[in-house]
Structure formats: C-alpha cells, structure tokens
Write a protein that holds these residues in place. Structure first.
Motif, short mmCIF file in Angstrom:
data_model
loop_
_atom_site.label_atom_id
_atom_site.label_comp_id
_atom_site.label_asym_id
_atom_site.label_seq_id
_atom_site.Cartn_x
_atom_site.Cartn_y
_atom_site.Cartn_z
N GLU A 414 0.85 -1.20 0.00
CA GLU A 414 0.00 0.00 0.00
C GLU A 414 0.88 1.24 0.00
OE1 GLU A 414 -3.26 0.19 -0.07
OE2 GLU A 414 -3.89 -1.87 0.30
N ASP A 415 0.57 2.19 -0.86
CA ASP A 415 1.32 3.43 -0.82
C ASP A 415 0.71 4.37 0.22
OD1 ASP A 415 -0.99 4.39 -1.93
OD2 ASP A 415 -0.18 4.62 -3.94
N TYR A 416 1.38 5.49 0.46
CA TYR A 416 0.97 6.40 1.53
C TYR A 416 -0.45 6.94 1.31
CZ TYR A 416 0.76 10.66 4.33
OH TYR A 416 0.38 11.65 5.19
N SER A 417 -0.77 7.31 0.08
CA SER A 417 -2.09 7.88 -0.18
C SER A 417 -3.19 6.87 0.09
CB SER A 417 -2.17 8.38 -1.63
OG SER A 417 -1.91 7.32 -2.53
N ALA A 418 -2.95 5.61 -0.26
CA ALA A 418 -3.96 4.58 -0.01
C ALA A 418 -4.17 4.36 1.49
CB ALA A 418 -3.55 3.27 -0.69
N VAL A 419 -3.06 4.34 2.22
CA VAL A 419 -3.16 4.17 3.67
C VAL A 419 -3.88 5.36 4.30
CG1 VAL A 419 -1.83 3.97 5.80
CG2 VAL A 419 -1.09 2.73 3.75
N LYS A 420 -3.54 6.56 3.85
CA LYS A 420 -4.18 7.77 4.39
C LYS A 420 -5.68 7.76 4.12
CE LYS A 420 -3.59 11.78 2.43
NZ LYS A 420 -3.02 13.08 1.98
N ASN A 421 -6.06 7.39 2.91
CA ASN A 421 -7.48 7.34 2.57
C ASN A 421 -8.21 6.30 3.40
OD1 ASN A 421 -7.27 9.36 0.63
ND2 ASN A 421 -6.82 7.90 -1.03
N GLU A 422 -7.56 5.17 3.62
CA GLU A 422 -8.19 4.11 4.42
C GLU A 422 -8.43 4.58 5.85
OE1 GLU A 422 -7.36 -0.55 5.63
OE2 GLU A 422 -6.37 0.34 3.88
N ILE A 423 -7.47 5.32 6.40
CA ILE A 423 -7.63 5.83 7.77
C ILE A 423 -8.68 6.93 7.82
CG2 ILE A 423 -6.45 7.08 9.63
CD1 ILE A 423 -3.89 5.62 8.82
N ASN A 424 -8.65 7.84 6.86
CA ASN A 424 -9.56 8.98 6.89
C ASN A 424 -11.01 8.59 6.64
OD1 ASN A 424 -7.48 10.76 7.39
ND2 ASN A 424 -7.16 11.29 5.23
N ASN A 425 -11.23 7.48 5.95
CA ASN A 425 -12.60 7.12 5.56
C ASN A 425 -13.29 6.18 6.52
OD1 ASN A 425 -12.54 8.69 3.20
ND2 ASN A 425 -11.57 7.05 2.02
N ASN A 426 -12.64 5.78 7.60
CA ASN A 426 -13.37 4.93 8.55
C ASN A 426 -14.24 5.79 9.46
OD1 ASN A 426 -12.03 5.46 11.27
ND2 ASN A 426 -10.23 4.88 10.06
N ASP A 427 -15.24 5.17 10.07
CA ASP A 427 -16.26 5.91 10.82
C ASP A 427 -15.67 6.68 11.99
OD1 ASP A 427 -18.14 4.95 9.10
OD2 ASP A 427 -18.72 3.25 10.36
N PHE A 428 -14.74 6.07 12.71
CA PHE A 428 -14.19 6.73 13.89
C PHE A 428 -13.42 7.98 13.50
CE2 PHE A 428 -10.64 7.39 16.85
CZ PHE A 428 -11.36 7.61 18.02
N SER A 429 -12.60 7.90 12.46
CA SER A 429 -11.82 9.06 12.02
C SER A 429 -12.72 10.20 11.58
CB SER A 429 -10.88 8.67 10.88
OG SER A 429 -9.92 7.74 11.32
N GLN A 430 -13.79 9.87 10.88
CA GLN A 430 -14.71 10.90 10.43
C GLN A 430 -15.42 11.56 11.61
OE1 GLN A 430 -17.26 9.03 7.56
NE2 GLN A 430 -15.70 9.06 5.94
#
Length: 473
Positions: A414-430
C-alpha cells in the motif's frame, strides 16, 4: 523483660491494624466516586463552570508569546536518541542475556530438585546467585515455621484478642458499603457493591466475621496451630518434590527461549536503530521548528486546536453525545457483568468463605490426623504449565507468520495515499474529525507541510518493518 517488650509491640500492632485496614478500605470504597459515570454529568456544563474558553485562549496566547521569545535563527541538529548498535554487539547482548537466563533457569531447577547450596560455596560468585537467593527464601520460611511461629503463638496466647475492636471496624465498613450502594453513580464498583449488599445483609456479614474471629481465637489458644502449620508445610514440600515435574518445565522453557532467540538474532538491528532514530528526530525537529516559529502552519494548527476546538462549545456538546452513547453501551455491558458477578458471588465467593471458616475451625480441633491435600494437584499444575510453555513457541510462530503475511505485506503493497485514505474514511476518524475540526477553515485542518511530515514518518516506519522482517525468515 524481653517477653514483655515483645508483647507490648504485638499489642500495639493489634491496636493499629484495624485503623490501617480502615484507611486502606476507605480508599478502595472511594474509588468509585472518582469515575464520573453519571447520566447527569455534562462536559458542556463543566465547560461553563470552569470557564474553559478563557483558559484555552490564555494557553494559546502564552504559546504564541513563548514562540516569539525564542530565537528563530537556530537550526535543528540530528543526534542519536537511541545509541547505535552493531550487529556484532547485538549478538554479544543476546549472548549475555542468554547466560543470565540459563543460569536463572538451571539454578531454579537445582533448587526444586533439593540442591544443597553449601556444595557451591567454593565458586558462589560465579554460579550460585539465583540458587543462593532461592535457598535464602526457603530458609527464611523454614525459620518462620519452626522457630518464629511458635514464639509468636506463645505471645498471642497471653494477650487479649481484639474481637470487639475488629467487629466495630467491620460494622463501620459495612455501613460505608451501604452508603456507596445508595450512590447514583454508574461506576462498576458501585454496582458490584450494591449487588454484594443485597446478597449479604449486615447481620449475616457481621455473624460471619464473628465466627471467623471465634475460630481464630480458638486456634490461637489451642496448641495445635503451630503443629498444624508445621505438618502442612512438610506435606506441601513432599508433594512438590514428588508431583511437580520441574525437569520437564525447565526443558520446555529453555526450548521456547532458544526458538525466540533464533528469531532475534536474524533481526537487522543496525537498520532498526537507525530508522528509529530517524523517526524520533523527525518528531523532535517538528517540535523544534514549531517552538521557534519555523513552522507557521503547525503553529496555526495548535492555535486553532486551543481556540476553535477546546475554546468553543461545539466540541464539548459533541463530547457529551459521545459520552451518553458510551454510557448506554456501558450499561448494557454492566448488566452482563452483574449477572456474572451474581453467579460468582453465590456459587464461588460465598462457598469459598464458608470453606475458609470450616478450615479455620478445623485448625483448633485438629488431632494430628493426616492432612488431605488432594485439592493441591501439583502434578496437573505442572502438566498445565508445561503445555503453556510448549505452546508458546507455536503461538509465537503463528503470530510471527501472521505479522509477516499481513502487517508488513500491507505496508509494502500500500502506498501512503492509499493508507491515508483508508484511515480517513473509517467511521471513527470521520467522527473525530467532525468533533475536532468542524469550526476550522478547510485549508487549516491538514496543511501540506504536515502531510509531508507524516509521509516521511510513514516511509521510516516502513523501513523499520522491513528491517525487522528478518524475523520472518
């Protein structure tokens, strides 16, 4: 004269023991009050009550003043926060630890096989440290059982037994428990106390304490107590010698340790420490630049966090909603815990204390008969310990394979952008983002310079994971 002095010392201990116990129990009882699990509690009200808006703004002003006061023309210098270690040094460190572990394991085995420490006195500094320590502890127990206990029992028989004082303290304790049970707090401690008070009335509680005290007094006044303890101690020693398989446990423990050691030796320690230092220095440099006005975007981020998050009511109102939601979840979980506690209290705790009272009474009435120690199944205990230790190797292997297959592979693929998107799009982060940054200007929430720092930290973390990947071999 010596006997009178010892009697007076023991008498003083009897007087102060209930007081010390009461202070300790007061702290335990009051623990539930420190947890704000209350439907009526509100962070929004606390915000106004303690004028948090003004406090947050004051902190922001002081932070800005502190940044202005520090010279801005200095630059960060990289240094090793973790001392570098060569691969050769890593091998020597593990070797030294292996000697320590092996000595401790071998000497423990010798002790349980009834090793005689006097045979090792000719070279005690090198070989017998752990054996000497265990032997000293064993001799201290022997001394207490065979010499000190009879002496203490003689003193105890000629002094008044503080039954009424202890009963008074027990009554005071129960009243405190009742007061705690009537508290409206939703803390688990309060709920457990309430369940206990409902199951065990005060009359029953005090009657049990009185029965235990009577049994203790009877055991003390009889001549059986020290004989009973001596016989019990010797039976346990014999049972350990015959039933506890220390040799199998020793072999399994060393085998599991060798497996773990072989994995650690494959680690690229030089790369691990270098990348850890890179990560720590990146964080230190970020703090250094922020506090010297060299990172204005981070300075603005902290100012917004204080003024627009902690200094505004929106954050505290949303925190109230989160708190109430967590309370509802906690109440459902607490109901299950209380059901389990009710069962445990009724079928395990109360029967245990009934058996305890029976055993204390048996000491006073003991006639020298053979003690039944079938409940002390040391053979089954040693087999259980052996299984746990032997399974440790397979458990470690399983976790290691999973980490290699999933964790490090995930970092590499996984590249950085994919990891960042995965973290930002989960319910808790939002939810967290909405709670913290809803009042912020869009461009100030996650500035580009911060993204660059996180990207560097991500790459360094990847490097650490690859260096540790030697464990996968």
């Amino acid at each position: 004269l010596e006997l009178e002095q010892q009697l007076e010392a023991v008498k003083s201990e009897w007087i102060y023991l209930p007081l010390v116990g009461r202070v300790y129990l007061d702290e335990v009882i009051n623990f539930g009050k420190y947890v704000p699990l209350d439907r009526n509690f509100s962070f929004f009200e606390e915000f106004h009550k303690y004028n948090i808006r003004e406090t947050a703004n004051d902190f922001a002003d002081k932070l800005a003043e502190e940044i202005l006061d520090k010279p801005s023309n200095r630059y960060y210098r990289y240094y090793n926060l973790v001392r570098p270690t060569s691969q050769e040094s890593w091998v020597y460190i593990i070797t030294d630890l292996s000697h320590v572990f092996r000595d401790a394991l071998d000497e423990t085995n010798i002790f349980f096989n009834r090793g005689n420490t006097s045979l090792l006195n000719y070279n005690r500094n090198r070989f017998s440290y752990y054996l000497e320590t265990l032997s000293s502890a064993g001799k201290a127990i022997d001394r207490f059982v065979y010499e000190e206990l009879p002496h203490y029992m003689h003193i105890a028989r000629i002094k008044p037994f503080p039954k009424q004082k202890i009963l008074k303290e027990a009554s005071c304790l129960y009243k405190k428990l009742e007061m705690q049970a009537n508290d409206n707090s939703l803390s688990l401690y309060t709920s457990l106390v309430t369940a206990f008070v409902e199951k065990v009335p005060e009359v029953r509680f005090l009657a049990y304490i009185e029965n235990v005290l009577d049994a203790l007094e009877s055991a003390v006044q009889s001549n059986n107590a020290e004989k009973f303890v001596k016989t019990l101690y010797e039976r346990i020693q014999k049972k350990i010698k015959n039933d506890f398989d220390i040799n199998a446990i020793t072999a399994a423990t060393y085998s599991s340790y060798v497996e773990l050691r072989s994995k650690l030796l494959k680690m690229d320690i030089e790369a691990v420490i270098k990348n850890i230092n890179d990560i720590l220095n990146t964080v230190e440099e970020a703090m250094f630049k922020t506090m010297r006005g060299q990172w204005p975007e981070m300075e603005k981020f902290l100012d917004n966090l204080l003024r627009l998050t902690f200094g505004k009511t929106d954050f505290w109102m949303k925190l109230d909603k989160l708190y109430q939601k967590a309370l509802s979840k906690w109440e459902n979980e607490q109901e299950m815990i209380l059901k389990e506690f009710d069962y445990t209290l009724q079928y395990q705790v109360l029967p245990f204390f009934r058996y305890l009272l029976k055993d204390v009474r048996a000491i006073g009435a003991w006639n020298g008969s053979t003690l039944d120690l079938d409940v002390l199944n040391l053979r089954a205990l040693s087999r259980g310990i052996y299984r746990i230790i032997t399974q440790f190797g397979s458990i470690f292997e399983g976790l290691n394979r999973y980490a290699c297959r999933v964790t490090w592979a995930w970092f590499e693929n996984e590249d950085y952008s994919a990891v960042k998107n995965e973290i930002n799009n989960n319910d808790f982060s939002q939810y967290l983002s909405d709670m913290l940054f809803s009042n912020w200007p869009e461009k100030e929430i996650f500035p580009i310079s911060m993204d660059i720092v996180f990207y560097k930290l991500f790459k360094m973390t990847m490097s650490v994971s690859k260096a540790i990947k030697g464990l996968c071999i």
